[in-house]
Design a protein around this motif. Structure first.
Motif, mmCIF file in Angstrom:
data_model
loop_
_atom_site.group_PDB
_atom_site.id
_atom_site.type_symbol
_atom_site.label_atom_id
_atom_site.label_comp_id
_atom_site.label_asym_id
_atom_site.label_seq_id
_atom_site.Cartn_x
_atom_site.Cartn_y
_atom_site.Cartn_z
ATOM 1 N N THR A 99 0.857 -1.180 0.000
ATOM 2 C CA THR A 99 0.000 0.000 0.000
ATOM 3 C C THR A 99 0.892 1.228 0.000
ATOM 4 N N ALA A 100 0.344 2.338 -0.463
ATOM 5 C CA ALA A 100 1.065 3.602 -0.367
ATOM 6 C C ALA A 100 1.265 3.917 1.117
ATOM 7 N N PRO A 101 2.317 4.626 1.462
ATOM 8 C CA PRO A 101 2.596 4.908 2.870
ATOM 9 C C PRO A 101 1.404 5.509 3.628
ATOM 10 N N GLN A 102 0.624 6.362 2.990
ATOM 11 C CA GLN A 102 -0.518 6.990 3.682
ATOM 12 C C GLN A 102 -1.626 5.983 4.007
ATOM 13 N N LYS A 105 -1.264 1.641 8.011
ATOM 14 C CA LYS A 105 -1.407 1.939 9.446
ATOM 15 C C LYS A 105 -0.442 1.126 10.308
ATOM 16 N N HIS A 106 0.036 0.001 9.807
ATOM 17 C CA HIS A 106 0.953 -0.828 10.592
ATOM 18 C C HIS A 106 2.321 -0.164 10.743
ATOM 19 N N ASP A 107 2.760 0.560 9.712
ATOM 20 C CA ASP A 107 4.060 1.228 9.787
ATOM 21 C C ASP A 107 3.963 2.694 10.199
ATOM 22 N N PHE A 108 2.846 3.342 9.867
ATOM 23 C CA PHE A 108 2.759 4.784 10.072
ATOM 24 C C PHE A 108 1.650 5.216 11.027
ATOM 25 N N GLY A 109 0.907 4.242 11.589
ATOM 26 C CA GLY A 109 -0.073 4.547 12.618
ATOM 27 C C GLY A 109 -1.403 5.104 12.140
ATOM 28 N N LYS A 110 -1.521 5.400 10.873
ATOM 29 C CA LYS A 110 -2.786 5.904 10.344
ATOM 30 C C LYS A 110 -2.986 5.393 8.925
ATOM 31 N N GLN A 111 -4.172 5.615 8.434
ATOM 32 C CA GLN A 111 -4.531 5.073 7.130
ATOM 33 C C GLN A 111 -5.521 6.020 6.466
ATOM 34 N N LYS A 112 -5.224 6.426 5.234
ATOM 35 C CA LYS A 112 -6.112 7.330 4.493
ATOM 36 C C LYS A 112 -7.273 6.554 3.856
ATOM 37 N N TYR A 113 -6.948 5.447 3.178
ATOM 38 C CA TYR A 113 -7.981 4.669 2.488
ATOM 39 C C TYR A 113 -7.976 3.216 2.945
ATOM 40 N N ILE A 114 -9.160 2.678 3.107
ATOM 41 C CA ILE A 114 -9.369 1.267 3.438
ATOM 42 C C ILE A 114 -9.688 0.516 2.153
ATOM 43 N N GLY A 115 -9.156 -0.700 2.027
ATOM 44 C CA GLY A 115 -9.494 -1.558 0.902
ATOM 45 C C GLY A 115 -8.390 -1.781 -0.107
ATOM 46 N N VAL A 116 -7.243 -1.164 0.090
ATOM 47 C CA VAL A 116 -6.163 -1.266 -0.895
ATOM 48 C C VAL A 116 -5.651 -2.701 -1.020
ATOM 49 N N GLY A 117 -5.351 -3.351 0.111
ATOM 50 C CA GLY A 117 -4.760 -4.691 0.071
ATOM 51 C C GLY A 117 -5.588 -5.703 -0.695
#
Length: 186
Positions: A99-102, A105-117
């Protein structure tokens, strides 16, 4: 990164939700997506470990095709998947998926969009059908926890023949994925 790992690939992406399109975590807005093949290895240089991607995408083997999942309205890339036409296995080999860094959430603690994986797995299933394998795909999970996650989420099967955490998603389960995810090919 160890060159052998870069050469063999590894899937270390978590599937957060199975959603037809991407969902903005702040607004709840559903965002339509497009998929396109990245032909230029020099273009892949901007997707690297220095700016939050798990690997340096321009260093993956030449026989691995890279597809981008992007927002339809802006073409902003939200994830990348590297796949290989594995003729010997009659399946797609999932080489990498990030996923893009944004969205990590596992590496950066937040997530912009759900469903990428899940979208990235669906892209691999789609290419498997295009290549005549009816959706069959396999890959190497990064660890036992992710292997169990793919077994639970996609009804993947444990193979463990070529790698301790090798998994296989059969044609029936791959088609179920494609019934959920909506994206356009560009």
């Amino acid at each position: 990164m160890e060159s052998k790992l870069l050469e063999q690939g590894c899937i270390d992406i978590w599937i957060d939700e199975i959603v037809p399109c991407l969902r903005d975590t702040e607004s709840g807005e559903i965002k339509e997506t497009v998929v396109f093949k990245i032909e230029s290895r020099s273009y892949l240089k901007k997707f690297n470990t220095e700016n939050g991607w798990h690997i340096n995408w321009n260093e993956i083997p030449a026989d691995v095709e890279v597809y981008a999942l992007a927002l339809k309205d802006t073409n902003e890339i939200q994830g990348l998947v590297g796949i290989k036409n594995d003729i010997n296995s009659h399946a797609v080999y999932l080489h990498w998926a990030c996923t893009a860094p944004q969205n990590n959430k596992h590496d950066f603690g937040k997530q912009k969009y759900i469903g990428v994986g899940g979208h990235l797995f669906a892209i691999a299933a789609d290419k498997s059908i295009q290549w005549g394998y009816a959706g069959a795909m396999h890959g190497f999970a990064a660890n036992k926890e992710l292997l169990e996650h793919y077994i639970k989420t996609f009804n993947a099967e444990f193979l463990g023949m070529l790698h301790d955490y090798q998994f296989f998603v059969n044609e029936i389960e791959a088609k179920k994925l494609l019934e959920v995810y909506n994206y356009e090919w560009n």
